[in-house]
Design an enzyme around this catalytic site. Structure first.
Site, PDB file in Angstrom:
ATOM      1  N   SER A   8      -2.362  -1.486  -6.924  1.00 43.22           N
ATOM      2  CA  SER A   8      -1.157  -2.289  -7.173  1.00 43.22           C
ATOM      3  C   SER A   8      -0.269  -1.579  -8.176  1.00 43.22           C
ATOM      4  CB  SER A   8      -1.543  -3.663  -7.713  1.00 43.22           C
ATOM      5  OG  SER A   8      -0.383  -4.305  -8.204  1.00 43.22           O
ATOM      6  N   HIS A  31       0.010  -1.346  -2.856  1.00 45.22           N
ATOM      7  CA  HIS A  31       0.290  -2.778  -2.969  1.00 45.22           C
ATOM      8  C   HIS A  31       1.509  -2.978  -3.874  1.00 45.22           C
ATOM      9  CE1 HIS A  31      -0.978  -7.042  -2.904  1.00 45.22           C
ATOM     10  NE2 HIS A  31      -0.632  -7.082  -4.179  1.00 45.22           N
ATOM     11  N   MET A  35       8.039 -10.269  -7.240  1.00 44.74           N
ATOM     12  CA  MET A  35       8.040 -11.558  -7.956  1.00 44.74           C
ATOM     13  C   MET A  35       9.468 -11.951  -8.300  1.00 44.74           C
ATOM     14  SD  MET A  35       4.881 -11.056 -10.577  1.00 44.74           S
ATOM     15  CE  MET A  35       3.376 -10.174 -10.138  1.00 44.74           C
ATOM     16  N   HIS A  64       3.443  -7.762  -1.244  1.00 46.74           N
ATOM     17  CA  HIS A  64       2.940  -9.107  -1.563  1.00 46.74           C
ATOM     18  C   HIS A  64       4.093  -9.899  -2.170  1.00 46.74           C
ATOM     19  CE1 HIS A  64       0.004 -11.575  -4.336  1.00 46.74           C
ATOM     20  NE2 HIS A  64       0.599 -12.332  -3.446  1.00 46.74           N
ATOM     21  N   MET A  66       5.606 -12.781  -3.872  1.00 42.34           N
ATOM     22  CA  MET A  66       5.380 -13.983  -4.687  1.00 42.34           C
ATOM     23  C   MET A  66       6.754 -14.564  -5.006  1.00 42.34           C
ATOM     24  SD  MET A  66       2.304 -12.419  -6.959  1.00 42.34           S
ATOM     25  CE  MET A  66       2.789 -10.779  -6.464  1.00 42.34           C
ATOM     26  N   ASP A 173      -7.192 -10.121  -4.347  1.00 41.55           N
ATOM     27  CA  ASP A 173      -6.200  -9.584  -5.280  1.00 41.55           C
ATOM     28  C   ASP A 173      -6.303 -10.339  -6.601  1.00 41.55           C
ATOM     29  OD1 ASP A 173      -3.958  -8.540  -6.534  1.00 41.55           O
ATOM     30  OD2 ASP A 173      -2.504  -9.496  -5.197  1.00 41.55           O
TER      31      ASP A 173
HETATM   32  C1  DX5 Z   1      -0.980 -10.525  -9.589  1.00 42.88           C
HETATM   33  C2  DX5 Z   1      -0.697  -9.491  -8.529  1.00 42.88           C
HETATM   34  C3  DX5 Z   1      -1.731  -8.441  -8.433  1.00 42.88           C
HETATM   35  C4  DX5 Z   1      -1.917  -7.631  -9.687  1.00 42.88           C
HETATM   36  C5  DX5 Z   1      -3.375  -7.343  -9.783  1.00 42.88           C
HETATM   37  O1  DX5 Z   1      -0.255 -11.668  -9.343  1.00 42.88           O
HETATM   38  O2  DX5 Z   1      -0.590 -10.108  -7.246  1.00 42.88           O
HETATM   39  O3  DX5 Z   1      -1.512  -7.587  -7.315  1.00 42.88           O
HETATM   40  O4  DX5 Z   1      -1.216  -6.429  -9.723  1.00 42.88           O
HETATM   41  O5  DX5 Z   1      -3.636  -6.708 -10.980  1.00 42.88           O
HETATM   42  P1  DX5 Z   1      -5.125  -6.523 -11.521  1.00 42.88           P
HETATM   43  O6  DX5 Z   1      -5.871  -5.730 -10.483  1.00 42.88           O
HETATM   44  O7  DX5 Z   1      -4.951  -5.800 -12.793  1.00 42.88           O
HETATM   45  O8  DX5 Z   1      -5.717  -7.907 -11.687  1.00 42.88           O
HETATM   46 ZN    ZN Z   2      -0.555  -8.741  -5.505  1.00 49.68          ZN
END
Ligand code: DX5
Ligand code: ZN
Length: 228
Positions: A8, A31, A35, A64, A66, A173
């Site tokens: 990510s 990834h 947001m 992804h 959000m 995730d």
């Molecule tokens: C959080 C994101 C993740 C985040 C994960 O809302 O969707 O993709 O980057 O980060 P780690 O692996 O550090 O928990």
């Molecule tokens: Zn994510």
């Protein structure tokens, strides 16, 4: 299928995204956490940056979303170059239509569930999807602790995939690291997002290889995979 590791870029240096993509050469997907400061209390990046990033790397992009109103925005991320687009079940007004639009534009369609959202109401929708994402933290930030209480949901989802004979990938995730990835694989996940566990190391590409190795070993011993 071998375990897939998707670093990510939320944990990467946003001023050096092309280099940060190169740093994880060998990763299955990159990834990209989008947001909007409404669906989650954090703001990251949007369509123009996804467009630039897709030109800057050969690693396919796993976006992804959000964000609120993913029905409206998801197709634009396919046009921007994403190979997979994930929208949240909690935000989508028309998940079937949105998934079909993503597929029609040529990307893999995926739906995400926050920790408090159960899988059961979505059983009939699963054939419309190429991947299901089970969040193992509350979405919004990297570096949070893995929620063990999500393991039963991963197990139940893997059972539903088997029951319907689907080729659906099951992604986790949030808090995925060397100390939690085996539990996820054992429970039924086969695609693993890792932000801090990859980028907060001296050798991100080596971290990807290590995580994949751990996940493959755990999957080989998992009852759900042996039944295949
Ligand atoms: C959080 C994101 C993740 C985040 C994960 O809302 O969707 O993709 O980057 O980060 P780690 O692996 O550090 O928990
Ligand atoms: Zn994510």
């Amino acid at each position: 299928m071998a375990a897939q590791i998707n670093p990510s870029i939320l944990s990467a240096d946003f001023a050096r995204l092309a280099d940060e993509a190169k740093a994880v050469e060998g990763a299955d997907w990159l990834h990209v956490d989008v947001m909007d400061n409404h669906f989650v209390p954090n703001l990251t990046l949007g369509v123009p940056i996804v467009e630039s990033l897709s030109r800057a790397t050969d690693i396919p992009l796993d976006c992804h979303l959000m964000i609120e109103d993913p029905d409206r925005w998801a197709p634009q991320y396919v046009e921007a170059g994403a190979g997979s687009v994930t929208f949240h079940a909690e935000a989508a007004a028309a998940p079937v239509r949105t998934a079909r639009e993503i597929r029609a534009k040529g990307a893999r369609a995926s739906m995400a569930l926050k920790p408090a959202t159960p899988i059961e109401p979505y059983e009939d929708l699963l054939p419309e999807l190429d991947m299901l994402l089970i969040m193992t933290v509350e979405p919004g930030f990297g570096g949070q602790s893995f929620l063990d209480i999500m393991l039963p949901k991963i197990r139940r989802t893997r059972q539903l995939i088997a029951k319907h004979g689907l080729e659906l990938w099951l992604q986790v995730d949030g808090g995925v690291s060397a100390s939690t990835i085996e539990r996820c694989a054992e429970a039924g996940a086969d695609v693993f997002v890792a932000g801090s566990a990859v980028y907060n190391t001296d050798d991100p590409a080596a971290a990807v290889r290590m995580l994949r190795h751990q996940a493959d070993e755990a999957t080989a011993k998992a009852p759900w995979a042996c039944a295949h």
